[in-house]
Enzyme design. Structure first.
Site, mmCIF file in Angstrom:
data_model
loop_
_atom_site.group_PDB
_atom_site.id
_atom_site.type_symbol
_atom_site.label_atom_id
_atom_site.label_comp_id
_atom_site.label_asym_id
_atom_site.label_seq_id
_atom_site.Cartn_x
_atom_site.Cartn_y
_atom_site.Cartn_z
ATOM 1 N N THR A 90 -3.449 -1.950 -12.033
ATOM 2 C CA THR A 90 -3.749 -1.457 -12.913
ATOM 3 C C THR A 90 -4.179 -2.522 -14.246
ATOM 4 O O THR A 90 -5.530 -2.279 -14.178
ATOM 5 C CB THR A 90 -3.447 -0.664 -13.019
ATOM 6 O OG1 THR A 90 -3.043 0.227 -12.150
ATOM 7 C CG2 THR A 90 -4.623 0.709 -14.249
ATOM 8 N N LYS A 111 0.941 3.698 -17.267
ATOM 9 C CA LYS A 111 0.946 2.800 -16.612
ATOM 10 C C LYS A 111 -0.479 2.100 -16.563
ATOM 11 O O LYS A 111 -1.205 1.685 -17.257
ATOM 12 C CB LYS A 111 1.314 2.145 -15.073
ATOM 13 C CG LYS A 111 0.437 3.318 -13.531
ATOM 14 C CD LYS A 111 -1.077 2.683 -13.815
ATOM 15 C CE LYS A 111 -1.221 3.751 -12.937
ATOM 16 N NZ LYS A 111 -2.962 3.826 -12.596
#
Length: 331
Positions: free
Chosen positions: A247, A190
């Site tokens: 994120t 990610k």
């Protein structure tokens, strides 16, 4: 139980405060004397949290031998430092401890996941188990006690529960999990997607583009993770889509910030010239590219990020190339 936090950075400090708030025996070990002094004397870690008052009972030290007293050692250091710090503390440990890792990424040379590095670097006579404490979290929010949920992931469920009980309170909720492979791969990849998200924001694209990126990025995470034995269900949880969302959308993310700078300039040169922060996604992009090529795993977004970072491809061209790929069914 006594916990020693290795690393006086933002996440180490925030998690140490959680334990102090929970009235547990905890101390931070750091190499920066100024940060240690700031915590002990001013009850702040102003390098990372300007103006934030920490729990006044929280203590820090520059004496690494404090690990001799530990029942739990939490590693809050970058991925490239995990192996060396484990070897160092293994020499000092006198009993079996639970080692908690919070770093998200791979060993820069061997491409091992962090739990694998720790098990290789600490002898079995000193290691009860490895627990990964990971998920959608920014230290800047946890340190001011905003509601957060993350996972305690381990092959040893009892130790995962021990960590869950130590850290859980009214603002931090911990779930347990045992999919070590899926969770560690999810929170690593990610970071590459967060760089991509920052790039598209820097280029001026908005909500539609980001929604597509996050959704297709999740598919790449699933494809990569399940290939190596991760569970599909993990990727619809906190260490999958949860960590991906936070994120890819937050200004607190170093990976997003790095991508934004690259996208804004439509070039990577100035980022590498001026960056002084640890941006885990930069190294992860290179490793994921290599592993994906070796195993014929289709990772188009990761591939474009790799080409921007390491082959100097123009970000605008990458965005265009992704949109003009061969049309296909979504699933």
């Amino acid at each position: 139980m006594k916990t020693v936090i290795i690393g006086s950075g933002s996440w180490g400090t925030a998690l140490a405060q959680v334990l102090q708030d929970n009235h547990h025996d905890v101390i931070i070990y750091g190499i920066e004397e100024s940060q240690v002094r700031d915590i002990n004397e001013n009850h702040q870690n102003s390098v990372f949290f300007e103006g934030v008052q920490l729990n006044p009972e929280l203590k820090a030290t520059t004496d690494i031998e404090v690990v001799k007293e530990a029942d739990i050692v939490l590693l809050a250091v970058p991925t490239f430092a995990i192996e060396s710090i484990c070897q160092k503390i293994d020499f000092l440990l006198t009993k079996k401890v639970i080692v908690i890792n919070v770093a998200k990424g791979f060993h820069p040379e061997t491409n091992e996941r962090m739990s694998e590095v720790i098990r290789r670097s600490i002898s079995s006579k000193h290691l009860s188990s490895v627990v990964s404490l990971i998920g959608p979290s920014h230290a800047e929010e946890v340190v001011i006690r905003l509601l957060t949920s993350i996972d305690s992931v381990s092959q040893n469920l009892e130790d995962a529960k021990t960590v869950q009980e130590l850290f859980s309170n009214h603002y931090l909720r911990i779930y347990t999990g045992n999919d070590e492979i899926g969770s560690e791969l999810g929170v690593a990849i990610k970071n590459v997607m967060a760089i991509a998200s920052g790039i598209i924001a820097g280029l001026g694209y908005q909500d539609n583009t980001r929604a597509a990126l996050i959704t297709r990025g999740l598919q790449e995470m699933i494809r990569f993770g399940t290939y190596f034995g991760g569970k599909y269900q993990t990727y619809i949880g906190l260490t999958g889509v949860g960590d991906l969302i936070v994120t890819c959308t937050s200004v607190h993310s170093r990976n997003f910030e790095a991508g934004y700078k690259i996208g804004k300039e439509n070039d990577v040169t100035d980022f590498f010239r001026t960056n002084k922060k640890t941006v885990e996604g930069v190294r992860t992009a290179k490793i994921v590219h290599k592993i994906a090529k070796e195993n014929n795993i289709e990772m188009p977004i990761c591939e474009e990020v790799y080409q921007i970072l390491y082959e100097g491809k123009e970000p605008k061209t990458c965005a265009n190339d992704l949109m003009l790929r061969e049309l296909k069914q979504e699933f």
